[in-house]
Design a protein around this motif. Structure first.
Motif, PDB file in Angstrom:
ATOM      1  N   TRP A 108     -31.320  -7.569  76.876  1.00  0.00           N
ATOM      2  CA  TRP A 108     -32.222  -8.967  76.454  1.00  0.00           C
ATOM      3  C   TRP A 108     -33.403  -8.404  75.815  1.00  0.00           C
ATOM      4  CZ3 TRP A 108     -30.965 -10.263  82.098  1.00  0.00           C
ATOM      5  CH2 TRP A 108     -29.628 -11.130  82.191  1.00  0.00           C
ATOM      6  N   GLN A 109     -34.195  -7.375  76.125  1.00  0.00           N
ATOM      7  CA  GLN A 109     -35.345  -6.826  75.655  1.00  0.00           C
ATOM      8  C   GLN A 109     -35.083  -6.644  74.276  1.00  0.00           C
ATOM      9  OE1 GLN A 109     -36.566  -3.962  78.378  1.00  0.00           O
ATOM     10  NE2 GLN A 109     -37.979  -5.229  79.311  1.00  0.00           N
ATOM     11  N   ARG A 110     -34.018  -5.709  74.035  1.00  0.00           N
ATOM     12  CA  ARG A 110     -33.802  -5.131  72.652  1.00  0.00           C
ATOM     13  C   ARG A 110     -33.399  -6.405  71.696  1.00  0.00           C
ATOM     14  NH1 ARG A 110     -29.948  -0.322  73.643  1.00  0.00           N
ATOM     15  NH2 ARG A 110     -31.322   0.396  75.242  1.00  0.00           N
ATOM     16  N   ALA A 111     -32.737  -7.539  72.072  1.00  0.00           N
ATOM     17  CA  ALA A 111     -32.281  -8.550  71.506  1.00  0.00           C
ATOM     18  C   ALA A 111     -33.557  -9.145  70.776  1.00  0.00           C
ATOM     19  CB  ALA A 111     -31.545  -9.504  72.034  1.00  0.00           C
ATOM     20  N   GLY A 112     -34.674  -9.097  71.455  1.00  0.00           N
ATOM     21  CA  GLY A 112     -36.019  -9.635  70.895  1.00  0.00           C
ATOM     22  C   GLY A 112     -35.772 -11.102  70.556  1.00  0.00           C
ATOM     23  N   ARG A 113     -36.398 -11.268  69.156  1.00  0.00           N
ATOM     24  CA  ARG A 113     -36.234 -12.775  68.672  1.00  0.00           C
ATOM     25  C   ARG A 113     -34.910 -13.342  68.575  1.00  0.00           C
ATOM     26  NH1 ARG A 113     -40.711 -14.434  65.992  1.00  0.00           N
ATOM     27  NH2 ARG A 113     -42.561 -12.858  66.110  1.00  0.00           N
ATOM     28  N   ARG A 114     -33.889 -12.511  68.839  1.00  0.00           N
ATOM     29  CA  ARG A 114     -32.733 -13.177  68.361  1.00  0.00           C
ATOM     30  C   ARG A 114     -31.850 -13.580  69.894  1.00  0.00           C
ATOM     31  NH1 ARG A 114     -29.183  -8.182  66.650  1.00  0.00           N
ATOM     32  NH2 ARG A 114     -30.452  -6.923  67.898  1.00  0.00           N
ATOM     33  N   LEU A 115     -32.864 -13.467  70.780  1.00  0.00           N
ATOM     34  CA  LEU A 115     -32.288 -14.144  72.183  1.00  0.00           C
ATOM     35  C   LEU A 115     -32.267 -15.474  72.153  1.00  0.00           C
ATOM     36  CD1 LEU A 115     -31.014 -12.757  74.685  1.00  0.00           C
ATOM     37  CD2 LEU A 115     -33.519 -12.467  75.790  1.00  0.00           C
ATOM     38  N   SER A 116     -31.369 -15.967  72.662  1.00  0.00           N
ATOM     39  CA  SER A 116     -31.531 -17.536  72.786  1.00  0.00           C
ATOM     40  C   SER A 116     -32.219 -17.985  74.112  1.00  0.00           C
ATOM     41  CB  SER A 116     -29.934 -18.257  73.166  1.00  0.00           C
ATOM     42  OG  SER A 116     -29.350 -17.452  74.393  1.00  0.00           O
ATOM     43  N   ALA A 117     -32.541 -19.158  74.214  1.00  0.00           N
ATOM     44  CA  ALA A 117     -33.363 -19.924  75.214  1.00  0.00           C
ATOM     45  C   ALA A 117     -32.913 -19.503  76.883  1.00  0.00           C
ATOM     46  CB  ALA A 117     -33.325 -21.332  74.985  1.00  0.00           C
ATOM     47  N   ASP A 118     -31.256 -19.316  76.894  1.00  0.00           N
ATOM     48  CA  ASP A 118     -30.398 -19.190  78.051  1.00  0.00           C
ATOM     49  C   ASP A 118     -30.841 -17.539  78.216  1.00  0.00           C
ATOM     50  OD1 ASP A 118     -29.665 -21.647  77.997  1.00  0.00           O
ATOM     51  OD2 ASP A 118     -27.460 -20.924  77.706  1.00  0.00           O
ATOM     52  N   GLY A 119     -30.616 -16.786  77.181  1.00  0.00           N
ATOM     53  CA  GLY A 119     -31.025 -15.371  77.437  1.00  0.00           C
ATOM     54  C   GLY A 119     -32.505 -15.116  77.985  1.00  0.00           C
TER      55      GLY A 119
END
Lengths: 362, 806
Positions: free
Chosen positions: A255-266
């Motif tokens: 989740w951390q690595r996804a950064g901005r790409r992470l959805s609200a759910d994430g």
């Protein structure tokens, strides 16, 4: 009537024993991740004997009357080499020898890697192995069915999650001149009845391609599940997969690595993992961000945080007013009882709007 | 058993006795006979020595310390390793006959057992009973049901861990055998196969089940298992023959029940004659209604069996009008029939068991062993069509040490009238033969197809009584379904043949009845394909628990009928025309004046319209049209024709010939049903010409009418040949082998029909011989009865050689 010899012509590395055609060839794979067990399903299977497997069958209907006439197997040799071995039964009588060849290449340490093999290939082979009374518990082996991690990661992004789609979107592969898998039954029937070799050669190519794709897809999914892959994926779901497999740490990393790409759910899930770890500043920061975007679930988390963690009932009430309607009413009713001193009567119109503070002390 | 009339005892204490006495005093002239089956004491034997201690405890826990004699006999037969068939009455402890040896085998680690019941509901009852024994003896036996409701993740546990698997033929056919390798462990250890309710495995269904057993044994042989088969059946004439045809091997019969039984009384009730000249009696319905009302009023629990779903609903309405007037109180009267949703049926069964229903009205659906507790009175609205079904239904009333009462209310049909007038028919009690024809070509081919999928055939392999399957396999090979390689035949197609074969010969799919009022889309009932056209046409009143719904739209393709609750004072009844065309003569016999033949026919049923019938008065208050496709099938039939020229000499007009043929057909149909011991519904009748150009129906005026292929009326004297024939046909696609024996015995049948009509007490014809006749005919001296006798006489005279045609 054609013989296997005619198939051999175009298939270097081939030999025929007991009516079974065996073709062995080495493929070179692109450089890729090495820790192949780094997937939620098989994280404990370091140093596994990965055995890629794909079958071509007389049908998709299932039941003992359906058999596999071709099995493609592959093993890695070192980082980039893939040894592909295909066995083909040239007749019904040869099926037994083909299955024995399969049984001989399986060890107790083998971990099968397939695409939809849990529901299709393995039960089908198991039925035929039992029918021929060959002692080989294929169903008892560890089994990594790549269809599940693919679905998990890309279900929301791709039109479907077939192997061909995964090849196209993840491996950048477009098959040319490919005989669709559905044509395999007819190809074998044509071979049996008329000795037609052309369609069967097409099936051989298709099957080899499938097995190679399995190996490449496996490596690529390891990258995807590590969270660093550039391909758009459902990172929230990736983390959840790790979490469900009991690897909270890896979930958070993804989740951390996804950064901005992470959805609200994430982000909500990430915040929850911070909360569980007692990392309140990070958790509240995420909630605040979500709340600013109008996320009612974040309002609920913040309300809980202020109520239980900070014992700040007034702020908790403020956030509670933004929760989803059913939660809001219950929380507000309860929180108002907790509030010391001045009590406020809050009314809100029709259940959907923002709360209106109407009066002071009661 | 005795048929002697009994004097009513003074003020009997038992309420059942009291009801019987009351009926006998008040309706003496309606009761033709009373049969009394005296109470029977138990005949028991000690528990077998070798019975495992755990089983002894289990039995003791259920209050069993000795076995009834038939249970002991069954035990010995299984010890000797024999296949057996157990035929004893309802509630005689039949299930222990197989449960005991099975549990002994399971607990002793000898092996596993497969139980097959015709329906899911029965299977669930059986598991409940096994579990009780299991608990009582702490046996640790794992008995599971395996049916369509078994969740996917539980199936593996059933296969690998089940000691006793309880299933049904359809599951064996579609889910177990085609996946037999998953069941390898189970099959290898299988030592018993139990088929309960064997008598339901007759006709087409029975022929399928016989082939299913052939397939099962083929798979079992592959796994090296040869289990013992145990069949259980209600009373039929030929249990051993049926079991042996199903199994293809000798079986040991166990038929003497050692169970105690309370006294059972059966009244044969003939409704009073209301028009002596026309032989018209009050309806069976009104009498049934009256008896059920009396029983319910004095607090007895009763069950009423009706012969059709429509009659169930009509009777339910009448009884509900009396007992369920107050909607605030729980209902006392319930209907039960096929077509209700499973949940509704389970609910009614539960209420029956806990005694909260006072009167249930059912079709044959409750004839089988569904556990419904014990009832006091059983009323049969009309003769069920077979002795076996009669006893099976009567057996639904009766508790161990109490008197039970059955009343058979005769309808006006010849069979019913024959039985109430000849009560010795019951005493001689030759119940029906259950016939199956496992080698019927289509059925056989279907199962050889399925078997080829399950295991390859080899040259010279037999399949049941088919010594060499080569011809069938060659056919399947031509079809491209199997592939011949060396001496074997392998399945080669991408298909799952069991899905294309339905054991119950209703492959066309069910119709669902959708209530548009409730949530817009709620399914409230299911109707099988074959009865849909007669019950779900637009305008039809469809009843559920006697509440009327009107069919507003029928989606034939989508198999849906959209209905809406309605309030009307009538019900509807479809008018169906049947015509036949002869396709092939298998054999024929020339008689001096006539010709009789049997062969294949093409049958077309046309749904011409429907009648609206008012409740209570039963007057016809209108007609409606039905717009539905014709239903067609191929089946086998036997038919009689009169030689050209003979008819014209014997009868004055074509009209007379039509009436004579219709009357003769009526008598022949009923006599033939009795003769081949099938149910009247299994056999159809028609009058028409063999090319299907015209057919005869009974018009509204009670006189025969000729109709052409589209159902329009023709003038009997219209130009063209006139060669009427009487057809009796198998009412199942492909036929179930009824017409061949009818052809063989045709001389006897025509003779019996002549007897029936000659001996009837009426003057011009009545429902008990040639069918109802009109009052006006009677006044004019026109006698359909005499005409029918003329026709029958021509059909019978002399007999000649049979000419078989290849």
């Amino acid at each position: 009537m054609a013989t296997f010899a005619q198939l051999l012509d175009r298939a270097p590395g081939a030999r025929v024993t007991n009516g079974v055609l065996e073709i062995e060839r080495r493929h070179v794979l692109p450089r890729a991740a090495v820790a192949l067990h780094a997937l939620p399903q098989v994280l404990d299977a370091a140093d596994a004997d990965w055995l890629y497997l794909d079958t071509e069958t007389t049908g998709l209907s299932g039941g003992v009357g359906t058999l596999a006439f071709m099995v493609g197997l592959a093993r890695r040799d070192g980082e980039r080499a893939l040894d592909v071995r295909q066995v083909v039964a040239g007749s019904f009588a040869a099926e037994r020898a083909m299955l024995q060849a399969l049984a001989a290449s399986v060890t107790p340490h083998s971990v099968l890697v397939t695409f939809n093999g849990k529901a299709f290939d393995v039960p089908l082979l198991q039925a035929r192995l039992r029918l021929h009374r060959i002692d080989c518990d294929l169903g008892g082996l560890r089994h990594l069915d790549l269809m599940y991690p693919v679905r998990r990661a890309f279900r929301r992004l791709w039109p479907d999650c077939r192997l061909q789609t995964a090849e196209r979107c993840l491996l950048g592969l477009r098959r040319v001149d490919d005989l669709p898998g559905a044509a395999a039954p007819a190809a074998w029937r044509d071979w049996l009845r008329r000795g037609a070799t052309v369609p069967l050669r097409g099936v051989l190519r298709h099957n080899a391609q499938d097995v190679v794709s399995l190996a490449r897809l496996h490596a690529r999914l390891v990258a995807v599940y590590a969270g660093g892959d550039p391909t758009p994926a459902d990172h929230a779901a990736l983390g959840v997969a790790w979490q469900e497999a009991g690897h909270a740490r890896r979930a958070r990393d993804v989740w951390q690595r996804a950064g901005r790409r992470l959805s609200a759910d994430g982000r909500l899930a990430l915040a929850a993992s911070y909360r569980r770890a007692g990392d309140w500043p990070r958790a509240t920061a995420l909630w605040a961000g979500l709340f600013a975007e109008g996320d009612r679930r974040a309002a609920l988390e913040l309300s809980k945080y202020y109520e239980h963690r900070c014992r700040d009932v007034a702020t908790a009430i403020r956030y509670a007013g933004y929760c989803a309607a059913d939660e809001r009413d219950r929380r507000l009713a309860r929180l108002q009882l907790k509030q010391p001193g001045d009590r406020q009567l809050m009314l809100w119109p029709g259940g959907r709007g923002e709360p209106h503070v109407v009066a002071g002390a009661i | 058993m005795s048929a002697l009339p009994r004097a009513a005892p003074a003020a009997p204490p038992d309420p059942v006795e009291r009801l019987a006495a009351r009926l006998q005093t008040r309706y003496r002239d309606r009761i033709c006979a009373e049969l009394v089956l005296p109470a029977r004491a138990a005949q028991t034997q000690p528990l077998p020595e070798e019975l495992l201690p755990g089983l002894r405890t289990a039995l003791a826990g259920r209050g069993i310390t000795r076995l009834y004699s038939h249970q002991a006999e069954a035990w010995q037969a299984t010890r000797r390793g024999e296949h057996m068939v157990v035929v004893t009455p309802t509630a005689s402890g039949k299930t222990l006959c197989y449960n005991l040896p099975v549990l002994q085998a399971v607990c002793g680690g000898e092996g596993k057992a497969l139980y097959l019941f015709p329906t899911k509901a029965l299977a669930q009852d059986q598991v409940a009973e096994l579990l009780e024994l299991n608990r009582a003896g702490d046996l640790g036996v794992r008995a599971y049901t395996f049916d369509g409701d078994t969740p996917g993740d539980a199936r593996k546990a059933v296969r690998t861990r089940g000691d006793i698997v309880v299933s049904n033929p359809d599951m064996l056919h579609q889910a177990i055998l085609p996946h037999h390798t998953k069941w390898a462990q189970f099959f290898e250890n299988l030592c018993y196969v139990v088929l309960d309710e064997m008598h339901t495995y007759r006709g087409v269904f029975g022929s399928h089940v016989a082939n299913l057993i052939r397939r099962l044994r083929r798979i079992l042989a592959f796994y090296g298992a040869s289990p013992q088969f145990v069949f259980c059946s209600a009373t039929i004439a030929n249990p051993v023959e049926l079991a042996e045809r199903l199994l293809g091997e000798p079986v040991t019969p166990i038929t003497r029940s050692g169970a105690p039984q309370g006294e059972r009384r059966l009244l044969l009730w003939n409704p009073p004659v209301i028009n002596p000249d026309l032989g018209i009696r009050a309806s069976a319905r009104s009498q049934t209604n009256r008896i059920a009302r009396l029983a319910t009023r004095i607090g007895l629990k009763s069950i009423v069996f009706a012969r059709s779903r429509l009659m169930v609903e009509v009777l339910t309405k009448y009884l509900k009008d009396v007992f369920d007037k107050d909607p605030r109180r729980p209902s006392r009267v319930f209907a039960y029939r096929g077509g209700y949703l499973p949940t509704q049926r389970r609910e009614t069964e539960k209420r029956l068991r806990d005694g909260s229903i006072d009167c249930v009205i059912s079709t044959s659906a409750l004839e089988l062993g569904v556990d419904i507790g014990s009832l006091d009175v059983c009323v049969l609205n009309g003769y069920p069509g077979s002795i076996a079904a009669t006893w099976q239904r009567l057996g639904r009333a009766g508790r161990r040490n109490r008197t039970s009462l059955g009343v058979l209310v005769a309808g006006s049909e010849p069979l019913d009238q024959y039985i109430v007038r000849n009560p010795e028919f019951f005493l001689d009690a030759s119940p029906e033969h259950a016939r199956i024809d496992p080698d019927q070509l289509l059925v056989l081919l279907d199962h050889i197809r399925c078997a080829a999928f399950e295991l390859p055939f080899r040259d010279g392999d037999a399949f049941g009584s088919v010594a060499d399957t080569g011809e069938f396999l060659a056919y399947l090979s031509d079809e491209g379904v199997v592939h011949r390689e060396g001496d074997s035949w392998h399945w080669v197609t991408d298909s799952y043949p069991a899905n294309a074969v339905s054991l119950r010969s209703v492959a066309e799919g069910n119709f669902v009845v959708v209530d548009q009022e409730r949530d817009g889309r709620q399914v409230i009932a299911e109707v099988d394909f074959s009865s849909a056209p007669e019950t779900l046409y637009e305008g039809a009143i469809y009843m559920i628990q006697a509440s009327p719904y009107q069919v507003e739209r029928l989606d034939w393709e989508g198999r849906k009928a959209y209905v809406r609750p309605t309030r009307v004072d009538y019900y509807t009844d479809a008018v169906v025309y049947t015509r036949l065309k002869i396709l092939d003569n298998f054999a024929e016999q020339a008689l001096p004046q006539a010709r009789v033949a049997h062969g294949e026919v093409h049958l077309v049923k046309r749904f011409a319209g429907y009648k609206k019938i008012r409740y209570y008065t039963h007057e016809n208050i209108g007609y409606g049209n039905i717009n539905l496709p014709d239903q067609e099938m191929h089946t086998t039939a036997v038919w009689w024709e009169i030689r050209p020229g003979v008819l014209e000499q014997a009868l004055a007009s074509r009209q007379q010939a039509l009436d004579g043929f219709l009357g003769a057909a009526y008598a022949l149909h009923h006599v033939a049903a009795l003769q081949c011991m099938s149910e009247t519904l299994d056999l159809g009748r028609a009058v028409g010409d063999g090319d299907g150009r015209w057919f005869a129906t009974l018009g509204a005026g009670g006189r025969g009418q000729m109709r052409d292929v589209s159902g329009d009326e023709l003038a009997p004297d219209h130009a063209g040949a006139f060669r009427p024939a009487v057809f009796l046909y198998d009412a199942y696609p492909g036929g179930i082998g009824l017409s061949e024996p009818l052809f063989r015995d045709q001389h006897t049948i025509v003779g019996a029909a002549q007897d029936l009509v000659t001996r009837c007490g009426c003057r011009y014809g009545c429902p008990a011989c040639v069918g109802p006749v009109l009052a006006s005919d009677e006044q004019r001296g026109y006698s359909p009865r005499a005409l029918a006798l003329t026709v029958l006489g021509l059909l019978r005279d002399g007999h000649a050689d049979t000419v078989a045609r290849a």
